[in-house]
Design a protein around this motif. Structure first.
Motif, PDB file in Angstrom:
ATOM      1  N   TRP A  46       0.755  -1.376  -0.035  1.00 17.70           N
ATOM      2  CA  TRP A  46      -0.052   0.067  -0.053  1.00 17.70           C
ATOM      3  C   TRP A  46       0.865   1.267   0.002  1.00 17.70           C
ATOM      4  O   TRP A  46       0.347   2.456  -0.422  1.00 17.70           O
ATOM      5  N   TRP A  47       2.186   1.190   0.526  1.00 15.54           N
ATOM      6  CA  TRP A  47       2.725   2.429   0.545  1.00 15.54           C
ATOM      7  C   TRP A  47       4.290   2.368  -0.214  1.00 15.54           C
ATOM      8  O   TRP A  47       5.005   1.299  -0.458  1.00 15.54           O
ATOM      9  N   ARG A  48       4.543   3.676  -0.777  1.00 21.55           N
ATOM     10  CA  ARG A  48       5.969   3.640  -1.441  1.00 21.55           C
ATOM     11  C   ARG A  48       6.946   3.284  -0.426  1.00 21.55           C
ATOM     12  O   ARG A  48       6.966   3.699   0.840  1.00 21.55           O
ATOM     13  N   ARG A  49       8.492   3.145  -1.028  1.00 23.43           N
ATOM     14  CA  ARG A  49       9.427   2.682   0.114  1.00 23.43           C
ATOM     15  C   ARG A  49       9.688   3.754   0.916  1.00 23.43           C
ATOM     16  O   ARG A  49      10.271   3.655   2.076  1.00 23.43           O
ATOM     17  N   SER A  50       9.606   5.262   0.572  1.00 22.04           N
ATOM     18  CA  SER A  50       9.755   6.207   1.544  1.00 22.04           C
ATOM     19  C   SER A  50       8.810   6.355   2.512  1.00 22.04           C
ATOM     20  O   SER A  50       9.179   7.015   3.581  1.00 22.04           O
ATOM     21  N   GLU A  51       7.815   5.688   2.450  1.00 23.69           N
ATOM     22  CA  GLU A  51       6.705   5.740   3.369  1.00 23.69           C
ATOM     23  C   GLU A  51       6.593   4.747   4.492  1.00 23.69           C
ATOM     24  O   GLU A  51       5.917   4.487   5.324  1.00 23.69           O
ATOM     25  N   GLN A  52       7.054   3.572   4.085  1.00 24.07           N
ATOM     26  CA  GLN A  52       7.141   2.337   4.595  1.00 24.07           C
ATOM     27  C   GLN A  52       7.750   2.314   6.065  1.00 24.07           C
ATOM     28  O   GLN A  52       7.292   1.567   6.689  1.00 24.07           O
ATOM     29  N   THR A  53       8.651   2.871   5.912  1.00 27.54           N
ATOM     30  CA  THR A  53       9.593   2.834   7.486  1.00 27.54           C
ATOM     31  C   THR A  53       8.765   3.190   8.416  1.00 27.54           C
ATOM     32  O   THR A  53       8.529   2.638   9.599  1.00 27.54           O
ATOM     33  N   LEU A  54       8.030   4.511   8.244  1.00 30.28           N
ATOM     34  CA  LEU A  54       7.317   5.063   9.351  1.00 30.28           C
ATOM     35  C   LEU A  54       5.845   4.259   9.294  1.00 30.28           C
ATOM     36  O   LEU A  54       5.494   3.931  10.658  1.00 30.28           O
ATOM     37  N   ARG A  55       5.479   3.744   8.639  1.00 29.56           N
ATOM     38  CA  ARG A  55       4.252   2.744   8.866  1.00 29.56           C
ATOM     39  C   ARG A  55       4.641   1.716   9.520  1.00 29.56           C
ATOM     40  O   ARG A  55       3.680   1.136  10.377  1.00 29.56           O
ATOM     41  N   ALA A  56       5.540   1.051   9.045  1.00 28.78           N
ATOM     42  CA  ALA A  56       5.959   0.017   9.562  1.00 28.78           C
ATOM     43  C   ALA A  56       6.153   0.149  11.336  1.00 28.78           C
ATOM     44  O   ALA A  56       5.713  -0.785  12.210  1.00 28.78           O
ATOM     45  N   SER A  57       6.766   1.091  11.543  1.00 29.47           N
ATOM     46  CA  SER A  57       7.131   1.540  12.828  1.00 29.47           C
ATOM     47  C   SER A  57       5.702   1.878  13.610  1.00 29.47           C
ATOM     48  O   SER A  57       5.619   1.616  15.066  1.00 29.47           O
ATOM     49  N   TYR A  58       4.853   2.412  13.069  1.00 31.73           N
ATOM     50  CA  TYR A  58       3.327   2.504  13.538  1.00 31.73           C
ATOM     51  C   TYR A  58       2.996   1.254  14.204  1.00 31.73           C
ATOM     52  O   TYR A  58       2.748   1.020  15.461  1.00 31.73           O
ATOM     53  N   TRP A  59       2.859   0.338  13.376  1.00 29.02           N
ATOM     54  CA  TRP A  59       2.343  -0.975  13.803  1.00 29.02           C
ATOM     55  C   TRP A  59       3.122  -1.794  14.664  1.00 29.02           C
ATOM     56  O   TRP A  59       2.669  -2.347  15.673  1.00 29.02           O
ATOM     57  N   ASN A  60       4.426  -1.622  14.584  1.00 30.94           N
ATOM     58  CA  ASN A  60       5.511  -2.238  15.430  1.00 30.94           C
ATOM     59  C   ASN A  60       5.257  -1.729  16.855  1.00 30.94           C
ATOM     60  O   ASN A  60       5.587  -2.310  17.845  1.00 30.94           O
ATOM     61  N   ALA A  61       5.159  -0.274  16.836  1.00 33.34           N
ATOM     62  CA  ALA A  61       4.828   0.356  18.146  1.00 33.34           C
ATOM     63  C   ALA A  61       3.643  -0.173  19.148  1.00 33.34           C
ATOM     64  O   ALA A  61       3.696   0.346  20.120  1.00 33.34           O
ATOM     65  N   MET A  62       2.842  -0.767  18.350  1.00 31.14           N
ATOM     66  CA  MET A  62       1.756  -1.524  19.248  1.00 31.14           C
ATOM     67  C   MET A  62       2.422  -2.248  20.258  1.00 31.14           C
ATOM     68  O   MET A  62       1.640  -2.581  21.315  1.00 31.14           O
ATOM     69  N   ASN A  63       3.499  -2.873  20.139  1.00 29.65           N
ATOM     70  CA  ASN A  63       4.349  -3.779  21.121  1.00 29.65           C
ATOM     71  C   ASN A  63       4.412  -2.877  22.325  1.00 29.65           C
ATOM     72  O   ASN A  63       4.082  -3.252  23.438  1.00 29.65           O
ATOM     73  N   GLY A  64       4.728  -1.451  22.229  1.00 25.94           N
ATOM     74  CA  GLY A  64       4.835  -0.730  23.320  1.00 25.94           C
ATOM     75  C   GLY A  64       3.408  -0.283  23.879  1.00 25.94           C
ATOM     76  O   GLY A  64       3.403  -0.169  25.124  1.00 25.94           O
ATOM     77  N   LEU A  65       2.544  -0.122  22.999  1.00 24.25           N
ATOM     78  CA  LEU A  65       1.088  -0.003  23.836  1.00 24.25           C
ATOM     79  C   LEU A  65       0.632  -1.093  24.521  1.00 24.25           C
ATOM     80  O   LEU A  65      -0.219  -1.049  25.481  1.00 24.25           O
ATOM     81  N   THR A  66       0.919  -2.362  23.958  1.00 25.22           N
ATOM     82  CA  THR A  66       0.481  -3.391  24.647  1.00 25.22           C
ATOM     83  C   THR A  66       1.031  -3.464  26.147  1.00 25.22           C
ATOM     84  O   THR A  66       0.400  -3.955  26.962  1.00 25.22           O
ATOM     85  N   PHE A  67       2.329  -2.984  26.380  1.00 16.30           N
ATOM     86  CA  PHE A  67       2.718  -3.196  27.635  1.00 16.30           C
ATOM     87  C   PHE A  67       1.928  -1.933  28.481  1.00 16.30           C
ATOM     88  O   PHE A  67       1.652  -2.413  29.681  1.00 16.30           O
TER      89      PHE A  67
END
Length: 545
Positions: free
Chosen positions: A183-204
């Motif tokens: 769904w996203w270009r390579r320049s946009e992927q790092t931040l989008r991937a960080s958003y869903w990975n940050a859910m690990n912290g929200l889970t804490f």
């Protein structure tokens, strides 16, 4: 002219597959290889379009509003259900379920053993089946397993349910990575991937609050850990149903977008040189995955950081408790680790996007848990040093920013649909391997110091820092090799990587705009980006350091 395009399309595919003429909305014929990406066929049928930054921004906003919340929620519930064992560790599950110390360690590891076993199947299903349906079904199934786990009151039954939980969760991380690439270009992927990975912290944070509240519920008929399992599982099943209803399978099938928006959503991905979705399994891609040296380096990197992460995530609350805190205080003091991980994951992704370098960012991050581990190993455990030990523990939690960075880094440097899925499977197999090993390096018999596990973590953090420096050197060599290959084929050696440049910046720069117009003139049938080529065979692919 048509004969030249036919030869180019056939050469690009590196195979004897059939070439199919497709007529677009303007009745113009396009030649599409039978093994081309579905996105190539979609553009050939609907016609190529030009669009400006404002149009693209509106489409991105609509994608962010619909797709991001769904994948954020999927990863949140995966982490919540997976981490529920850690939350209930201090509420007497070892006594209530009659667990031995090594049995508790195996409950942490068995989930990753299941994920490791089922990663190849996950990769195959993600290529062959609609992505949205696959993810939604997996969410419902693992949520049911988490709820049923409440009926388990001994080691064998808990082990079996944890294995089933891991089997269905094997699908989630590689599928979300595939969604990010889709769904996203390579320049946009790092931040989008960080958003869903940050859910690990929200889970804490959320998990700790939920556990703190539910942990106060006492009953003669149900153990406290069972209440927590039921709550987490039931919430996950409800979300899974919502996901199945609202998640589209690809940009080409996103009915909530109008036709022009769908075309823009697909067209903007051509610059990635990665494809979108082929729904065809390619064994040549699989072979290239296992002979690709950079994939091996990322595999080693992810194993190293996962060994450290697996031990800390399973034994974190027990370590905090052994600093001298009570059960409930240990839960409360674990909550800031979630905030730390959210800030570190998104912050480091922003920095990496800004400077265009991931390796150096990973090396910098690894310094923080290294310092934290040294503090936890050297500072004596007593009442006076509780604050320093807590600081060391919080610094170690910064490791959570490394794993999503590695996922995004690997994904951005892999082309071809099957190769993307198999490479992701390798990364998550490495993650599973590390998380299997990590908890086994800790033992409650080593309390309160846990020296063997912490020393192993220290070695892993240093290894990660070194690899963060070495891998960009190899990617630079690959970029020079592709530039030389382009020159041999009569193409321009030095090209602009449009996938890493915002369209607004391109429109504001005359030099880049000229380059953009030259590249935009490429017909869909001549574009390597949608011919489902693996990156090593695509001379137009530019690697991101």
């Amino acid at each position: 002219m048509a004969e030249n395009r036919l030869q180019q399309a056939s050469s690009a595919a590196n195979t004897a597959d059939t070439i199919t003429p497709v007529e677009d909305a303007n009745h113009q014929a396009h030649i599409v290889n039978s093994r081309a990406d579905k996105a190539a066929q979609f553009i050939a049928e609907h016609g190529e379009v030009t669009f400006n930054y404002e149009e693209e921004r509106k489409v991105i906003r609509r994608i962010d509003i619909r797709i991001l919340p769904l994948i954020l929620g999927a990863y949140f519930f995966q982490q919540l259900d997976k981490s529920s064992l850690s939350y209930v560790s201090i509420f007497g599950i070892m006594d209530d379920a009659h667990l031995k110390s090594i049995e508790y360690s195996w409950l942490g590891s068995i989930l990753y053993i299941a994920q490791l076993i089922f990663q190849p199947l996950a990769a195959f299903l993600l290529v062959k089946l609609p992505t949205g349906k696959v993810i939604g079904t997996a969410v419902v199934c693992w949520g049911a397993c988490a709820a049923i786990m409440a009926s388990c009151t001994n080691f064998k039954s808990l082990l079996a349910l944890r294995f089933l939980l891991g089997s269905f969760e094997a699908m989630i991380a590689p599928s979300l990575l595939a969604v990010t690439q889709m769904w996203w270009r390579r320049s946009e992927q790092t931040l989008r991937a960080s958003y869903w990975n940050a859910m690990n912290g929200l889970t804490f944070i959320v998990g700790s609050l939920v556990t703190y509240g539910l942990g106060h519920i006492t009953s003669d008929k149900i153990y406290r850990y069972q209440t927590i399992f039921i709550f987490c599982g039931a919430c996950t099943v409800i979300f899974g149903v919502i996901f199945l209803i609202f998640m589209p399978d690809s940009p080409m099938e996103a009915k909530y977008l109008n036709e022009r928006e769908r075309i823009i959503a697909v067209e903007r991905l051509r610059a990635n040189q990665m494809g979108v979705a082929s729904r065809q399994w390619r064994w040549d891609h699989v072979r290239e995955t296992f002979t690709d040296f950079k994939t091996l380096l990322w595999f080693i990197l992810i194993v190293a950081i996962s060994i450290a992460s697996g031990g800390i995530s399973t034994f974190g609350n027990l370590i905090l408790k052994d600093f001298g805190y009570t059960n409930f205080n240990a839960i409360l003091f674990s909550m800031p680790t979630g905030a730390i991980q959210i800030v570190m994951i998104i912050g480091s992704a922003w920095v990496a996007t800004k400077i265009g370098r991931k390796g150096i960012v990973i090396t910098g991050i690894s310094c923080l848990p290294t310092i934290g581990t040294v503090l936890m190993l050297t500072v004596p455990r007593n009442e006076k040093n509780k604050g320093v030990l807590l600081l060391g523990y919080y610094l170690v939690q910064c490791l959570g920013a490394i794993t999503p960075m590695v996922y995004a880094w690997s994904a951005q440097n892999t082309g071809g649909d099957t190769k993307k899925k198999t490479s992701s499977a390798m990364m998550f197999m490495g993650m599973c391997t590390g998380n299997i090993i990590g908890p086994l390096l800790y033992n409650t018999k080593d309390a309160p110091l846990y020296r063997p596990g912490l020393i192993a973590n220290l070695v892993m953090f240093v290894t990660v820092g070194v690899l963060g420096i070495l891998i960009p050197m190899y990617l630079t060599v690959l970029n020079r090799w592709h530039a030389k290959k382009r020159e041999e084929l009569g193409k321009q050696a030095n090209v602009v990587d449009e996938s890493m440049v915002r369209r607004k910046d391109m429109e504001d720069s005359k030099a880049v705009e000229i380059e953009q117009n030259e590249q935009a003139a490429t017909n869909i049938e001549d574009d390597n980006g949608l011919n489902d080529l693996p990156d090593l065979k695509n001379e137009d692919f530019i690697y991101v350091c």
